[in-house]
Design a protein around this motif. Structure first.
Motif, short mmCIF file in Angstrom:
data_model
loop_
_atom_site.label_atom_id
_atom_site.label_comp_id
_atom_site.label_asym_id
_atom_site.label_seq_id
_atom_site.Cartn_x
_atom_site.Cartn_y
_atom_site.Cartn_z
N GLU A 1 3.97 -1.63 0.11
CA GLU A 1 2.76 -1.37 -0.30
C GLU A 1 2.16 0.23 0.16
O GLU A 1 1.07 0.35 -0.21
N HIS B 1 -6.09 -2.84 4.42
CA HIS B 1 -5.65 -3.80 3.19
C HIS B 1 -5.30 -5.28 3.82
O HIS B 1 -4.57 -5.48 4.65
N HIS C 1 -5.42 -9.71 3.46
CA HIS C 1 -5.22 -10.82 2.60
C HIS C 1 -6.35 -11.97 3.13
O HIS C 1 -5.71 -12.81 3.90
N HIS D 1 -4.25 -11.98 -4.26
CA HIS D 1 -3.32 -11.15 -3.32
C HIS D 1 -4.33 -10.56 -2.33
O HIS D 1 -4.23 -11.06 -1.11
ZN LIG Z 1 -0.71 -7.18 0.49
#
Ligand SMILES: [Zn+2]
Length: 208
Positions: A78, A97, A99, A173
């Protein structure tokens, strides 16, 4: 990494540790990055427990996302999404980022709408530039996919289409959010995750 103050690096590590402690980056997921003054990116390497993230877990990337010759290790799949955000949001210096349960549920529920709207919450004021709870924050949602080239193109379009957005969701996600400093990225992250949970719980509790 000598172009980034040690204090800033420590702030990024502390953010990663905090997210891990809150269960926001389970099972080695999530990633964190910084952009230095000359445009190089320091990003967490692929697949490890963020509770133990140290400076040795950061990889240096060039502006185009290639690994710097001075760095070793494998960046996350990513990492190119971070490169796109730094390109499209030129003032951005840090990206997180995560989750989480709430961002996963909310982004899945609203993916057909292409965004989720958050309004009426006092904590919206934690987002830079927002001065009232009456603000309507649109958080764009991109359909999740494993084709990262396509995802990068989609992300670039969405960032252009929503110039005021403080974060972007990938459906079922996770969240990408950013700031002009680690502290600002952290404030946006904590505010958005609070708002996602509040909104999802409100929807779950509403009469059918
Ligand atoms: Zn991710």
């Amino acid at each position: 990494m000598d172009t980034v103050a040690n204090e800033t690096l420590q702030e990024l590590l502390e953010l990663a540790h905090c997210c891990a402690a809150r269960g926001w980056v389970p099972a080695t997921s999530g990633n964190f990055s910084l952009r230095d003054e000359v445009g190089k990116i320091l990003i967490s390497r692929s697949g490890f427990d963020k509770r133990t993230m140290g400076i040795e877990d950061l990889i240096q990337l060039e502006k185009d996302g290639s690994v710097s010759s001075t760095s070793a290790g494998k960046p996350s799949a990513e990492s190119m999404l971070h490169v796109v955000i730094y390109r499209e949001r030129r003032e951005t210096r840090a990206i997180a980022h995560v989750h989480t349960i709430w961002n996963t549920l909310l982004s899945g529920q609203f993916v057909a709408n292409r965004h989720v709207a958050l309004e009426g919450y006092e904590l919206l004021k934690a987002l830079s530039g927002v001065t009232t709870h009456r603000h309507r924050e649109l958080v764009p949602i991109i359909e999740n996919m494993q084709d990262y080239d396509a995802l990068c193109l989609e992300l670039a379009q969405v960032l252009k289409k929503y110039p005021e957005a403080h974060g972007v969701l990938l459906s079922s996600h996770g969240l990408y959010t950013w700031g002009q400093s680690v502290a600002e990225a952290r404030r946006h992250l904590e505010a958005l995750e609070f708002l996602f949970e509040a909104e999802m719980r409100r929807l779950q509790g509403s009469p059918k």
